[in-house]
Design a protein around this motif. Structure first.
Motif, PDB file in Angstrom:
ATOM      1  N   ARG A   3      -5.864  -4.054   2.533  1.00 20.34           N
ATOM      2  CA  ARG A   3      -5.495  -2.652   1.192  1.00 20.34           C
ATOM      3  C   ARG A   3      -4.059  -4.079   1.245  1.00 20.34           C
ATOM      4  NH1 ARG A   3      -8.140   1.783   1.492  1.00 20.34           N
ATOM      5  NH2 ARG A   3      -6.751   2.748   0.532  1.00 20.34           N
ATOM      6  N   THR A   4      -3.615  -5.410   1.105  1.00 16.98           N
ATOM      7  CA  THR A   4      -2.745  -6.037   0.578  1.00 16.98           C
ATOM      8  C   THR A   4      -2.603  -6.249  -1.346  1.00 16.98           C
ATOM      9  OG1 THR A   4      -1.238  -7.715   1.116  1.00 16.98           O
ATOM     10  CG2 THR A   4      -3.148  -7.630   2.229  1.00 16.98           C
ATOM     11  N   PRO A   5      -2.540  -6.987  -1.414  1.00 21.85           N
ATOM     12  CA  PRO A   5      -2.641  -7.835  -2.773  1.00 21.85           C
ATOM     13  C   PRO A   5      -3.409  -8.933  -2.566  1.00 21.85           C
ATOM     14  CG  PRO A   5      -0.569  -6.990  -2.786  1.00 21.85           C
ATOM     15  CD  PRO A   5      -0.610  -6.290  -1.608  1.00 21.85           C
ATOM     16  N   TRP A   6      -4.110  -9.124  -2.713  1.00 21.76           N
ATOM     17  CA  TRP A   6      -5.184  -9.930  -3.322  1.00 21.76           C
ATOM     18  C   TRP A   6      -5.446 -10.689  -4.066  1.00 21.76           C
ATOM     19  CZ3 TRP A   6     -10.012 -10.486  -4.093  1.00 21.76           C
ATOM     20  CH2 TRP A   6     -11.020  -9.534  -3.890  1.00 21.76           C
ATOM     21  N   LEU A   7      -6.046  -9.656  -5.369  1.00 22.34           N
ATOM     22  CA  LEU A   7      -6.750 -10.439  -6.560  1.00 22.34           C
ATOM     23  C   LEU A   7      -6.289 -10.936  -7.235  1.00 22.34           C
ATOM     24  CD1 LEU A   7      -9.496  -9.388  -7.747  1.00 22.34           C
ATOM     25  CD2 LEU A   7      -8.298  -6.970  -8.947  1.00 22.34           C
ATOM     26  N   GLY A  51       0.778  -1.583   0.043  1.00 18.19           N
ATOM     27  CA  GLY A  51      -0.133  -0.392   0.002  1.00 18.19           C
ATOM     28  C   GLY A  51       1.017   0.838   0.063  1.00 18.19           C
ATOM     29  N   THR A  52       0.048   2.418   0.368  1.00 15.73           N
ATOM     30  CA  THR A  52       0.832   3.340   0.015  1.00 15.73           C
ATOM     31  C   THR A  52       1.502   4.023   1.630  1.00 15.73           C
ATOM     32  OG1 THR A  52      -0.828   4.748   0.744  1.00 15.73           O
ATOM     33  CG2 THR A  52      -0.797   4.786  -1.670  1.00 15.73           C
ATOM     34  N   ALA A 101     -11.074  -2.972 -10.435  1.00 13.66           N
ATOM     35  CA  ALA A 101     -10.404  -3.776  -9.964  1.00 13.66           C
ATOM     36  C   ALA A 101      -9.100  -2.893  -8.544  1.00 13.66           C
ATOM     37  CB  ALA A 101      -9.110  -3.754 -10.506  1.00 13.66           C
ATOM     38  N   HIS A 102      -9.591  -1.476  -8.808  1.00 17.91           N
ATOM     39  CA  HIS A 102      -8.757  -0.497  -8.279  1.00 17.91           C
ATOM     40  C   HIS A 102      -9.961  -0.652  -6.755  1.00 17.91           C
ATOM     41  CE1 HIS A 102      -6.925   2.727  -6.569  1.00 17.91           C
ATOM     42  NE2 HIS A 102      -8.202   3.242  -5.688  1.00 17.91           N
ATOM     43  N   ARG A 103     -11.341  -0.886  -6.750  1.00 16.66           N
ATOM     44  CA  ARG A 103     -12.356  -1.063  -6.003  1.00 16.66           C
ATOM     45  C   ARG A 103     -12.302  -2.348  -5.078  1.00 16.66           C
ATOM     46  NH1 ARG A 103     -16.814   1.403  -8.380  1.00 16.66           N
ATOM     47  NH2 ARG A 103     -17.833  -1.072  -9.288  1.00 16.66           N
ATOM     48  N   LEU A 104     -11.973  -3.281  -5.806  1.00 19.06           N
ATOM     49  CA  LEU A 104     -10.672  -4.365  -5.396  1.00 19.06           C
ATOM     50  C   LEU A 104     -10.248  -4.453  -4.243  1.00 19.06           C
ATOM     51  CD1 LEU A 104     -12.772  -7.196  -8.344  1.00 19.06           C
ATOM     52  CD2 LEU A 104     -13.927  -7.062  -6.215  1.00 19.06           C
ATOM     53  N   GLU A 105      -9.067  -3.752  -4.828  1.00 21.25           N
ATOM     54  CA  GLU A 105      -7.805  -3.781  -4.562  1.00 21.25           C
ATOM     55  C   GLU A 105      -7.580  -2.531  -3.810  1.00 21.25           C
ATOM     56  OE1 GLU A 105      -4.380  -7.173  -5.325  1.00 21.25           O
ATOM     57  OE2 GLU A 105      -4.740  -6.176  -6.751  1.00 21.25           O
ATOM     58  N   PRO A 106      -8.001  -1.930  -3.190  1.00 17.36           N
ATOM     59  CA  PRO A 106      -7.452  -0.528  -2.817  1.00 17.36           C
ATOM     60  C   PRO A 106      -5.738  -0.157  -3.211  1.00 17.36           C
ATOM     61  CG  PRO A 106      -8.825  -1.225  -1.420  1.00 17.36           C
ATOM     62  CD  PRO A 106      -8.675  -2.832  -1.865  1.00 17.36           C
ATOM     63  N   GLY A 107      -5.758  -1.059  -2.358  1.00 14.11           N
ATOM     64  CA  GLY A 107      -3.914  -0.972  -2.193  1.00 14.11           C
ATOM     65  C   GLY A 107      -3.085   0.021  -3.005  1.00 14.11           C
ATOM     66  N   LYS A 108      -2.113   0.804  -3.617  1.00 13.72           N
ATOM     67  CA  LYS A 108      -1.227   0.860  -5.014  1.00 13.72           C
ATOM     68  C   LYS A 108      -1.426  -0.026  -5.362  1.00 13.72           C
ATOM     69  CE  LYS A 108       3.216   4.159  -5.139  1.00 13.72           C
ATOM     70  NZ  LYS A 108       4.057   3.960  -5.053  1.00 13.72           N
ATOM     71  N   SER A 109      -1.303  -0.409  -6.388  1.00 17.16           N
ATOM     72  CA  SER A 109      -0.900  -1.650  -7.674  1.00 17.16           C
ATOM     73  C   SER A 109       0.526  -2.054  -7.214  1.00 17.16           C
ATOM     74  CB  SER A 109      -1.766  -0.703  -8.760  1.00 17.16           C
ATOM     75  OG  SER A 109      -0.925   0.106  -9.419  1.00 17.16           O
ATOM     76  N   ALA A 110       0.025  -2.881  -7.559  1.00 19.98           N
ATOM     77  CA  ALA A 110       2.321  -3.747  -7.919  1.00 19.98           C
ATOM     78  C   ALA A 110       2.534  -2.773  -8.548  1.00 19.98           C
ATOM     79  CB  ALA A 110       2.090  -4.930  -8.029  1.00 19.98           C
ATOM     80  N   PRO A 111       3.801  -2.353  -8.177  1.00 16.44           N
ATOM     81  CA  PRO A 111       4.701  -1.627  -9.228  1.00 16.44           C
ATOM     82  C   PRO A 111       5.115  -1.906 -10.250  1.00 16.44           C
ATOM     83  CG  PRO A 111       6.279  -2.706  -7.609  1.00 16.44           C
ATOM     84  CD  PRO A 111       4.530  -2.565  -6.959  1.00 16.44           C
ATOM     85  N   MET A 112       5.232  -1.262 -11.457  1.00 17.84           N
ATOM     86  CA  MET A 112       5.518  -1.848 -12.997  1.00 17.84           C
ATOM     87  C   MET A 112       6.449  -1.590 -12.978  1.00 17.84           C
ATOM     88  SD  MET A 112       3.107  -1.695 -14.659  1.00 17.84           S
ATOM     89  CE  MET A 112       3.687  -1.394 -16.579  1.00 17.84           C
ATOM     90  N   PRO A 113       7.584  -2.880 -13.534  1.00 20.16           N
ATOM     91  CA  PRO A 113       9.415  -2.876 -12.908  1.00 20.16           C
ATOM     92  C   PRO A 113       9.290  -1.410 -14.173  1.00 20.16           C
ATOM     93  CG  PRO A 113       7.827  -5.247 -13.678  1.00 20.16           C
ATOM     94  CD  PRO A 113       6.725  -3.673 -13.910  1.00 20.16           C
TER      95      PRO A 113
END
Lengths: 635, 127
Positions: free
Chosen positions: A419-423, A20-21, A275-287
């Motif tokens: 708010r952790t990656p799970w989707l 998350g942020t 997707a943002h509603r389902l996984e509200p944390g900051k999305s995984a960073p783009m490499p």
């Protein structure tokens, strides 16, 4: 374009940023990227050594305990009823060792790898240690197909489905031909251990991208091994294809994360919002962008893995389609072409390369599409049967599968709340279910869905038990470790019961192999060979040299089904005669699964033998061979 | 950094030796020796050479995740997939020459390793 960043990112901290942020991505100067950690921060240096010692102790004790098992004592409930207490002590020691290793202040990957290797040997290596022979009659058939290719260098595509998806057998035949080792029985015997060891890097690479921290990733891999009861890790195309699938998904999630479309369209915007509603944390960073050549090569790697899967196994590519589609729709894979190729490859292979199989099995392949009742009956109802001990095993398997999926669901809810990656893990868990209404896959589809779903579900199962934000990289507390150990112990015990529940049926003795060897020595080429029950360790050679027939399938008799009479055997005998093989495993299978005549298989065979025209050619403790004379007007 | 380079060089050397040895051993030799060399080569040789060519440290620099599990997984899976595809092609074309196929994979591996070596020499010369 090559990006030469003069900095590096610490592995564990980047994963914190996935969460998350709250925890910003920590970027440090390359020269000072790894500040020397204070000795106290790394914990007592003797603890990892002690944990490694527990792993070695668990290994020695576990192998010794398995060696003391008398295979003859294994009954309808499987291996669990004959395992000594010392085995469970060894297993418990290993589980505690892993959980202890996971709870160290600083993770030691080498220690976790050692703990997992020990777990693989004592939990998934029981069959080779106890029996010393390949498990499952299918292993022997696979050896036979390999032998056929090794001997002839060709395919008989009309013989059966295996020859229409020959990739894995071609690989084995290439190994056999190029090394001069023609007997691959040793490889088939130890395949469960080898396959699980080979899966480990792919599983870890996958769970590292599905989870918010390395501890969850390691625990996810651990949970996969604990809950993997399906036993598809024998020398088989599906085991090889699963490895390719997991590597493919890990590669996609790691190298090509993100949305496949620009957010210009209405649908794309809606998907992003959802997707943002389902996984509200900051999305995984783009490499950071890789060199274009590296990206192209890694995309080509994905295509090669997909192609390898397609020619090796008929089902796995169809599991890859929904997984890749869902990951793309969830904004986890930006390779737009990959789901399309995942669909095109197996369909084109089916139509263009597996034509003989397609023509002969049109109804099997497409006849039950959309028929959920048929799929449910084949996967659930038809499998529940047999004697009470066997029914217990079947219900335990269903229960373990249900528990894992329910825990994965709870893990998803918890992940969303934190708010952790799970989707991505949830999408991977759900996606294989798309196959359920398509066809029954011989009643094995639910089992295969579990297999494809488990690597993703395992990551979610452990999620509620590990510390996430805001404590970040700190190790789990004692209570969490105890909960993890308790959960692991329950699931591991369940897996000992479920994975080895059919041990009496699925394993064979040297005497049974001697009966099959004698059969090939006795029966002239081209003869009809009949097995009383479909549970025989044969066809490991002369795969196409005989006509193989089966009287009774190894599945519970359906209600109202008439009992088989002697005619069910004699109708298979041609005028030139045939050979019937009856083995100890067949008799056990008929008894445990409740298939065939109620008087018992041996009585049934003895009664039929009295009719005349039957003669015993060979007999030992593993079984008997009968020669059956054919009627002049026989088939 | 120097130790990492040394580690990469050691891996490259081991793969190169296995690939070189696999060429004659896939045709002849004691079965146990052939199995000990050709088996591991088929399992991980070509894929490891590909990963060395891709320079995993660069991926790591960019993304920060632990790259080793993925690199190992790709090394094994690509090697197996390449052998699977090659054997399937031979079976469907009726050109079954497994020893020649192993030799072909070995030459592909050596080619990749030569490219890796050439690139590192060029870099050393530039610096």
């Amino acid at each position: 374009m090559a990006v030469q960043a003069p900095w590096r990112v610490s592995a564990s901290r980047l994963h914190r940023s996935d969460v998350g942020t709250q925890l910003p991505l920590v970027v440090t100067d390359a020269k000072h990227s790894r500040p020397p950690q204070h000795r106290a921060d790394r914990g007592d240096p003797r603890v990892p050594g002690a944990l490694a010692a527990t792993a070695v102790t668990a290994l020695i004790l576990g192998v010794w305990a398995l060696k003391t098992v008398n295979a003859q004592d294994i009954g309808g409930a499987g291996l669990i009823q004959v395992l000594p207490a010392s085995y469970f002590f060894a297993l418990g020691l290993n589980l505690a060792g892993f959980v202890g290793s996971l709870g160290l202040k600083v993770l030691r990957p080498w220690l976790l790898v050692v703990q997992l290797l020990v777990l693989i040997v004592i939990l998934h290596g029981a069959d080779p240690i106890i029996h010393g022979l390949p498990r499952l009659e299918a292993s022997y058939r696979h050896l036979g197909i390999t032998d056929y290719i090794t001997q002839t260098g060709g395919l008989d595509r009309k013989l059966d489905a295996y020859f229409n998806w020959p990739g894995f057998f071609g690989l084995l035949a290439m190994l056999s031909n190029a090394t001069g080792i023609h007997d691959l029985t040793w490889l088939a015997t130890w395949a469960p251990v080898g396959v699980n060891v080979l899966l480990m890097p792919a599983l870890l690479a996958l769970t590292l991208r599905l989870s918010s921290n390395p501890r969850q990733a390691w625990a996810g891999v651990w949970m996969f091994y604990l809950a993997s009861w399906v036993g598809q890790d024998y020398l088989s195309p599906q085991a090889c294809a699963l490895l390719l699938l997991l590597t493919l998904i890990a590669c996609v999630l790691t190298v090509f994360p993100g949305w496949p479309w620009k957010p210009s369209g209405k649908l794309a915007t809606r998907l992003r919002n959802l997707a943002h509603r389902l996984e509200p944390g900051k999305s995984a960073p783009m490499p950071i962008e890789l060199p274009r050549l590296a990206l192209v090569i890694l995309a080509a790697v994905c295509v090669v893995l997909l192609a390898g899967m397609t020619v090796a196994h008929q089902l796995t590519p169809f599991a890859a389609i929904p997984i890749l589609v869902m990951l793309a729709l969830g904004g986890k894979s930006r390779l737009r072409f990959l789901p399309v190729l995942a669909l095109l490859f197996p369909v084109c292979w089916l139509v263009l390369a597996a034509t003989p199989f397609l023509i002969g099995h049109l109804h099997t392949l497409f006849g039950s599409i959309g028929n959920i009742n048929a799929a449910a009956s084949a996967s659930l109802l038809n499998r529940v049967g047999g004697n009470p001990a066997h029914q217990f095993v079947v219900y335990s398997r269903l229960a373990e599968g249900a528990v894992i999926w329910i825990l994965a669901g709870l893990g998803s809810l918890r992940g969303r709340r934190l708010r952790t990656p799970w989707l991505a893990a949830a999408l991977g868990t759900i996606a294989p279910f798309v196959m359920f209404p398509l066809q029954s896959y011989g009643g094995e589809l639910l089992l295969r869905i579990y297999l494809f779903s488990l690597p993703f579900a395992a990551s979610l199962v452990v999620l509620p038990l590990l510390p996430l934000l805001p404590r970040g990289p700190s190790p789990p507390g004692l209570r969490q470790l105890a909960a993890l150990l308790l959960l692991g112990s329950i699931i591991a015990t369940g897996t000992v019961a479920t994975r080895y529940g059919n041990d009496a049926i699925e394993n064979f003795t040297p005497d049974e192999i001697a009966v099959a060897n004698q059969l090939y020595a006795t029966a002239p080429h081209g003869s009809v060979l009949i097995e009383a029950v479909h549970d025989t360790a044969w066809r490991y050679e002369h795969y196409a040299g005989y006509r193989y027939e089966t009287v009774l399938q190894a599945e519970p008799a359906r209600p109202g089904e008439p009992e088989p009479g002697c005619a069910s055997i004699t109708q298979l005998v041609p005028s030139a005669g045939a050979y019937l093989i009856v083995t100890a495993s067949q008799i056990t299978a008929a008894d445990v699964i409740n298939t065939g005549p109620s008087e018992g298989l041996q009585h049934f065979i003895d009664r039929c033998a009295l009719q005349g025209g039957w003669s015993v050619e060979y007999r030992n403790n593993g079984g008997a061979i009968y020669h059956l004379q054919g009627a002049p007007n026989g088939i | 950094m120097a130790s990492k380079r040394k580690r990469v060089s050691t891996i490259a050397a081991v793969v190169a030796v296995a690939a070189l040895a696999s060429i004659p051993l896939s045709f002849t030799g004691p079965a146990e020796l052939r199995a000990a060399v050709v088996g591991p080569f088929l399992l991980a040789g070509p894929g490891t050479a590909l990963m060395l060519f891709l320079k995993p440290p660069r991926i790591r620099k960019g993304t920060g995740f632990e790259v080793l599990p993925l690199a190992v997984a790709i090394a094994v899976s690509v090697s197996l997939a390449a052998a699977i595809l090659l054997s399937t092609a031979m079976l469907y074309t009726g050109f079954w020459h497994p020893s020649a196929a192993v030799a072909l994979l070995a030459m592909f591996t050596l080619g990749l390793l030569a490219a890796v070596d050439r690139r590192s020499r060029r870099k050393e010369a530039a610096s």
